[in-house]
Design a protein around this motif. Sequence first.
Motif, PDB file in Angstrom:
ATOM      1  N   ASN A  15       0.949  -1.046   0.221  1.00 21.97           N
ATOM      2  CA  ASN A  15      -0.038  -0.007  -0.113  1.00 21.97           C
ATOM      3  C   ASN A  15       0.835   1.230  -0.039  1.00 21.97           C
ATOM      4  OD1 ASN A  15      -2.224  -1.615   0.335  1.00 21.97           O
ATOM      5  ND2 ASN A  15      -2.055  -1.557   2.566  1.00 21.97           N
ATOM      6  N   TYR A  16       0.549   2.290  -0.723  1.00 26.41           N
ATOM      7  CA  TYR A  16       1.170   3.453  -0.632  1.00 26.41           C
ATOM      8  C   TYR A  16       0.158   4.449   0.241  1.00 26.41           C
ATOM      9  CZ  TYR A  16       4.806   2.439  -4.125  1.00 26.41           C
ATOM     10  OH  TYR A  16       5.876   1.847  -4.374  1.00 26.41           O
ATOM     11  N   GLY A  17       0.909   5.506   0.465  1.00 23.26           N
ATOM     12  CA  GLY A  17       0.041   6.644   1.375  1.00 23.26           C
ATOM     13  C   GLY A  17      -0.225   6.398   2.923  1.00 23.26           C
ATOM     14  N   LYS A  24      -4.060   1.023  -2.579  1.00 22.89           N
ATOM     15  CA  LYS A  24      -3.695  -0.428  -2.582  1.00 22.89           C
ATOM     16  C   LYS A  24      -3.333  -1.025  -3.845  1.00 22.89           C
ATOM     17  CE  LYS A  24      -6.791  -1.664   1.017  1.00 22.89           C
ATOM     18  NZ  LYS A  24      -8.023  -2.440   1.569  1.00 22.89           N
ATOM     19  N   VAL A  25      -1.693  -1.291  -4.019  1.00 25.18           N
ATOM     20  CA  VAL A  25      -1.038  -1.274  -5.284  1.00 25.18           C
ATOM     21  C   VAL A  25      -1.075  -2.923  -5.751  1.00 25.18           C
ATOM     22  CG1 VAL A  25       0.800  -1.106  -6.883  1.00 25.18           C
ATOM     23  CG2 VAL A  25       0.180   0.762  -5.201  1.00 25.18           C
ATOM     24  N   LEU A  26      -0.772  -3.685  -4.919  1.00 27.65           N
ATOM     25  CA  LEU A  26      -0.457  -5.033  -4.881  1.00 27.65           C
ATOM     26  C   LEU A  26      -1.260  -5.549  -3.658  1.00 27.65           C
ATOM     27  CD1 LEU A  26       3.293  -5.471  -5.475  1.00 27.65           C
ATOM     28  CD2 LEU A  26       1.415  -5.427  -6.951  1.00 27.65           C
ATOM     29  N   SER A  45      -0.794  -0.259 -17.551  1.00 28.74           N
ATOM     30  CA  SER A  45       0.155   1.016 -16.788  1.00 28.74           C
ATOM     31  C   SER A  45      -0.800   1.044 -15.464  1.00 28.74           C
ATOM     32  CB  SER A  45      -0.085   2.076 -17.727  1.00 28.74           C
ATOM     33  OG  SER A  45       0.649   3.118 -16.922  1.00 28.74           O
ATOM     34  N   GLY A  46       0.107   1.153 -14.454  1.00 27.47           N
ATOM     35  CA  GLY A  46      -0.264   1.430 -13.162  1.00 27.47           C
ATOM     36  C   GLY A  46      -0.980   0.287 -12.511  1.00 27.47           C
ATOM     37  N   SER A  47      -0.806  -0.961 -12.941  1.00 24.49           N
ATOM     38  CA  SER A  47      -0.980  -2.281 -12.221  1.00 24.49           C
ATOM     39  C   SER A  47       0.049  -2.730 -11.284  1.00 24.49           C
ATOM     40  CB  SER A  47      -1.318  -3.266 -13.428  1.00 24.49           C
ATOM     41  OG  SER A  47       0.020  -3.350 -14.032  1.00 24.49           O
ATOM     42  N   GLY A  48       1.131  -1.821 -11.375  1.00 25.72           N
ATOM     43  CA  GLY A  48       1.972  -2.265 -10.157  1.00 25.72           C
ATOM     44  C   GLY A  48       3.035  -3.031 -10.433  1.00 25.72           C
ATOM     45  N   LYS A  49       3.456  -3.279 -11.789  1.00 28.18           N
ATOM     46  CA  LYS A  49       4.504  -4.041 -12.226  1.00 28.18           C
ATOM     47  C   LYS A  49       6.050  -3.352 -11.572  1.00 28.18           C
ATOM     48  CE  LYS A  49       3.861  -3.079 -16.610  1.00 28.18           C
ATOM     49  NZ  LYS A  49       2.621  -2.297 -16.774  1.00 28.18           N
ATOM     50  N   THR A  50       6.174  -2.283 -11.683  1.00 27.81           N
ATOM     51  CA  THR A  50       7.455  -1.614 -11.399  1.00 27.81           C
ATOM     52  C   THR A  50       7.617  -1.623  -9.650  1.00 27.81           C
ATOM     53  OG1 THR A  50       7.426   0.075 -13.104  1.00 27.81           O
ATOM     54  CG2 THR A  50       8.774   0.348 -11.194  1.00 27.81           C
ATOM     55  N   THR A  51       6.273  -1.559  -9.214  1.00 25.80           N
ATOM     56  CA  THR A  51       6.368  -1.678  -7.742  1.00 25.80           C
ATOM     57  C   THR A  51       6.863  -3.228  -7.472  1.00 25.80           C
ATOM     58  OG1 THR A  51       4.561  -0.172  -7.496  1.00 25.80           O
ATOM     59  CG2 THR A  51       4.743  -1.410  -5.517  1.00 25.80           C
ATOM     60  N   LEU A  52       6.045  -4.078  -7.992  1.00 26.65           N
ATOM     61  CA  LEU A  52       6.534  -5.645  -7.578  1.00 26.65           C
ATOM     62  C   LEU A  52       8.095  -5.874  -8.084  1.00 26.65           C
ATOM     63  CD1 LEU A  52       5.651  -8.484  -7.154  1.00 26.65           C
ATOM     64  CD2 LEU A  52       5.481  -8.678  -9.462  1.00 26.65           C
ATOM     65  N   ASP A 171      13.173  -4.032 -15.968  1.00 31.28           N
ATOM     66  CA  ASP A 171      11.883  -3.463 -15.957  1.00 31.28           C
ATOM     67  C   ASP A 171      11.948  -2.734 -17.449  1.00 31.28           C
ATOM     68  OD1 ASP A 171       9.822  -1.879 -15.413  1.00 31.28           O
ATOM     69  OD2 ASP A 171      10.450  -0.771 -13.979  1.00 31.28           O
ATOM     70  N   GLU A 172      10.859  -3.232 -18.160  1.00 34.92           N
ATOM     71  CA  GLU A 172      10.706  -2.658 -19.569  1.00 34.92           C
ATOM     72  C   GLU A 172      12.185  -2.744 -20.278  1.00 34.92           C
ATOM     73  OE1 GLU A 172       7.652  -1.206 -20.409  1.00 34.92           O
ATOM     74  OE2 GLU A 172       6.555  -1.050 -18.751  1.00 34.92           O
ATOM     75  N   PRO A 173      12.860  -3.521 -20.612  1.00 35.90           N
ATOM     76  CA  PRO A 173      14.184  -3.406 -20.986  1.00 35.90           C
ATOM     77  C   PRO A 173      14.112  -2.900 -22.609  1.00 35.90           C
ATOM     78  CG  PRO A 173      13.893  -5.760 -20.818  1.00 35.90           C
ATOM     79  CD  PRO A 173      12.733  -4.879 -20.104  1.00 35.90           C
TER      80      PRO A 173
HETATM   81  N1  ATP Z   1       6.024   6.027  -4.241  1.00 38.97           N
HETATM   82  C1  ATP Z   1       4.511   6.032  -4.381  1.00 38.97           C
HETATM   83  N2  ATP Z   1       3.619   6.753  -3.657  1.00 38.97           N
HETATM   84  C2  ATP Z   1       2.382   6.667  -3.987  1.00 38.97           C
HETATM   85  N3  ATP Z   1       1.909   5.983  -5.005  1.00 38.97           N
HETATM   86  C3  ATP Z   1       2.957   5.289  -5.769  1.00 38.97           C
HETATM   87  C4  ATP Z   1       4.208   5.380  -5.549  1.00 38.97           C
HETATM   88  N4  ATP Z   1       4.680   4.798  -6.510  1.00 38.97           N
HETATM   89  C5  ATP Z   1       3.676   4.131  -7.352  1.00 38.97           C
HETATM   90  N5  ATP Z   1       2.339   4.477  -6.799  1.00 38.97           N
HETATM   91  C6  ATP Z   1       1.344   4.041  -7.523  1.00 38.97           C
HETATM   92  O1  ATP Z   1       1.217   2.915  -7.496  1.00 38.97           O
HETATM   93  C7  ATP Z   1       0.622   2.181  -8.553  1.00 38.97           C
HETATM   94  C8  ATP Z   1       1.484   1.251  -9.610  1.00 38.97           C
HETATM   95  O2  ATP Z   1       2.669   1.793 -10.032  1.00 38.97           O
HETATM   96  P1  ATP Z   1       3.821   1.226 -10.739  1.00 38.97           P
HETATM   97  O3  ATP Z   1       4.682   2.074 -10.943  1.00 38.97           O
HETATM   98  O4  ATP Z   1       4.225  -0.099 -10.088  1.00 38.97           O
HETATM   99  O5  ATP Z   1       3.009   0.837 -12.192  1.00 38.97           O
HETATM  100  P2  ATP Z   1       3.277  -0.157 -13.367  1.00 38.97           P
HETATM  101  O6  ATP Z   1       2.623  -1.117 -13.406  1.00 38.97           O
HETATM  102  O7  ATP Z   1       5.043  -0.042 -13.288  1.00 38.97           O
HETATM  103  O8  ATP Z   1       2.818   1.035 -14.596  1.00 38.97           O
HETATM  104  P3  ATP Z   1       3.906   1.359 -15.845  1.00 38.97           P
HETATM  105  O9  ATP Z   1       3.269   0.447 -16.715  1.00 38.97           O
HETATM  106  O10 ATP Z   1       2.946   2.718 -16.235  1.00 38.97           O
HETATM  107  O11 ATP Z   1       5.089   1.364 -15.806  1.00 38.97           O
HETATM  108  C9  ATP Z   1       0.488   3.656  -9.677  1.00 38.97           C
HETATM  109  O12 ATP Z   1      -1.089   3.737  -9.380  1.00 38.97           O
HETATM  110  C10 ATP Z   1       1.136   4.686  -8.910  1.00 38.97           C
HETATM  111  O13 ATP Z   1       0.525   5.892  -8.852  1.00 38.97           O
END
Ligand code: ATP
Lengths: 253, 637
Positions: A15-17, A24-26, A45-52, A171-173
Amino acid sequence: MEEHKVVEVRNLVKNYGSKDFLTKVLKGIDLTIYEHDFIAVMGPSGSGKTTLLNILSTIDTPTQGTVMIDGRDLSRVSNQELSKLRRDKIGFVFQDYNLLDTMTLEDNIALPLSLNGASAKLCMQKTEQLALMFGLKDHLEKYPYQLSGGQKQRGATCRALITDPKIIFADEPTGALDSKSSRDLLECLKAVSEGGRATILMVTHDPFSASYAKDVYILKDGLIQCRISRGESRKEFYDRIVDVQTSMGGDFT
Amino acid sequence: MKMMELAWLNVKSSIRSYLSLVLSLAFTILIFYNFQNIIYADTFAVLGSQNKDYIDIIIQVISFVLGCFMFFFLWYATNVFLTRRKREIGVYVFMGLSNQRIGTLYMIETTLTGLSALILGLFTGILSGTLFQMIFAVISEYEVTVGFGFEIKPVLVTAAVYLVMYLFFALKGYIEIVRSSVLEMISAARRNEYVRQRAGLLLAKALLGVGVLGAGYYLAVRKGGMEVLTNALTAVILVVAGTYLLFGGLIPLLFQNLARNKIWLYQRQRSLWVNQMIFRMKKNYRTYAMVSVLMLCAVTALATGFAMRQRYRNMVKFDGTFPFQLISDRDDLDARARELITSQNVITASSGAEVLTMDGSQVTASESYNWYILIAYPEFVSMAEEAGMEVDLPEPAEGEVAAASHLVMLSLLTDQSNVRIQICGEEYRQIADSTTPYLGYLQKEMSVYVVSQTDYERLLPLGEKRYVYNYRIGDTGAFAQTKEALDRLQDEYPDSWIGRIAVDPDSTELAWTRVIYTICLFLFLVFVLAGGCIMFMKLYNDAFEEKARYLVLKKLGFSRRTLKKSVAAELRVSYLLPFLVMAVSSYFSVHALENVMFEHLNGIRMISVLVTLAVFLVCYFLSVPVYLKNAGIDAGA
Ligand SMILES: Nc1ncnc2c1ncn2[C@@H]1O[C@H](COP(=O)(O)OP(=O)(O)OP(=O)(O)O)[C@@H](O)[C@H]1O
Ligand SMILES: [Mg+2]
């Protein structure tokens, strides 16, 4: 093929925030990556791939759940061990290459190994070997600004491989590459995987890139929706990925 | 009003960088003011108008030097500041501010910093003025009482000099901002330095640099006659130019070649910091060179000061060797002179000799005197032994002389070999030269040559035979009474020719020279601190530009420890490079000084080099954590 588990994720929540404004990202990811796997994670986009990826690569920390890398629980290791783990077991490839503009490609590739204290001879040997494999032999003397995007990304991949990591996180190479450069890079990654050099986890939104992997996971709404495994040919695999993508609501780009 | 608020907000948000600018500016103002204050406050008037005039002239010269220093320092500081501001300008452009308004904003900010630096500098200057004068007097060994006077004139002069310079640079910055395009401004922040400079050009620069520097060194230490002055000036120019070329050519060349040797490079953290240094070299070499030259000035200034003081002390000692001397055609004055002196004082040493005097037309030497004294070697030895002095002149053969000369502050005639003089038309070769005061003050008033017994006897009919009597006294406080008593002697022998020399050992004749020592000491401190400051500021700013790179390295998983080691190595070399070049150059500059001042200065050179090293070490230890923070390696920036 019950092999060694390189990454094991159980019930991962992120979770962020703060309380009032929670994202809730993941929402509970379970994922196991075995040695010599080549996995692509796809999702809108925004599904949380980078976060994971950030959590797996120890850059970020999970809100809940456990992450094990090479049998070690990340929440139970000290900071010092964490950076040692990151140094020895993980290799990174970023979308924007992140080569250092201060040094030649050769120095860039050798950097992690030489900073780890390996002998200069070994650094030079492995750099040359990797450069040969990635078709960069003639570009070693050049600085990043003298290289094309594809060359840079292949260089970055060499840099990630030089320490013989257990796993490579990418990450997206291919995110910034044209199709020809993408294909060159993906062929290289595939060769790395098939040669048993490293396990690869790649994040992408491009089905073509994903079709080079052995398995594709689709991430959406904070959960892994499904897993698609490669069959006989890449073409057929690609079609199946596109089908699933369409059924889930269109393009991920 | 809106602009004022925005400016104030800026100042508040980056208070630390403003603070460092204000403090360094205030420091130069403080120094400048204090020297001005000495001119206008009449503290040193009691030393006599002659001394006071000399001191004022010296301080005027030093003020000029400090003014130049201030100019360059302002240039450097404002430039560093301007580049940092420029980096933030992009943000304002997107906020919709025009170039003029951004320029105005810059002007307001610089005026704020400039004025607060002026106020701070003058305020601390006025507060410390009395203290400074006292320290100045103590180090110069002046017995003056320093009052708490306040003069408005030095304040006005300092403010005027500073404001003119500051305004100049503020306007320069304003014009630069107004005339630049947005694109330029944004790219100014990350202008890509040429990573690797062309080897051919570097090699040419390196060769030229080594040649120029070598020529400078050679000229500096070469001995000679009057050309020494031009040689010294040329040497200064060559060494400064050579230092710039060295840092612009040889050192990058060296690093580039090292970086090519991967066996060397791929060890410890070298591949990181060596590449980083090469990358920045093109932009940084001027700073390195400037700091190196500044340090060289500092060490040379201190050595000059010490040499001056040493020289002054020796000169006073020389003059005071025999406060009373008689020269006469009678050889029987000793007993009576002793009686008269001992009636008021005690005699601690004495000597006497028979000498031959000749007038200026009979002798030709490089320095002309009204009178020349010749003394036979056996007579000379017995005279020296009588006074307990060690004989440091060899016995001249026929046709040879040994000179007994006096000390001078500095002499450009550094080559004393192969000197020939003419006595009554015959040429004599000078085999040695001593500044031991065998004949005390007489050696200063006349030129004294020791000759062989044979030559002496041969020349005897051509000159006047005279007898010299030398007396040293134990109680210098009773000098005046003793002098009065001795003066009776001349009245007692009205028919004889008696010359009397009286030198007050407590005379203040040379007091002004002591101020040079003090000033040199201050200049040393100012230059060393400025060098350290410039280096520190440079690294402080560079660190911000490295932030993105260190972020990547952190993402790649390198530990803080590894990065810190790399940073420490880089900073160490950054400080060490200018220091080493300075240490080498200082050997030659101080050697040149030794030549003209005839003093051994290697000890003081070592000390000042070590002090410089200590200052640099402190700066280095301060730089590392600041760098780590500014480069984002340590959290909290
Ligand atoms: N540091 C942070 N603080 C708050 N929210 C965040 C933070 N980092 C990411 N998020 C939120 O988490 C969600 C997932 O972000 P993430 O970067 O993982 O997406 P993604 O799947 O990599 O997207 P993309 O394909 O565009 O790169 C997004 O809604 C983003 O706004
Ligand atoms: Mg992403």
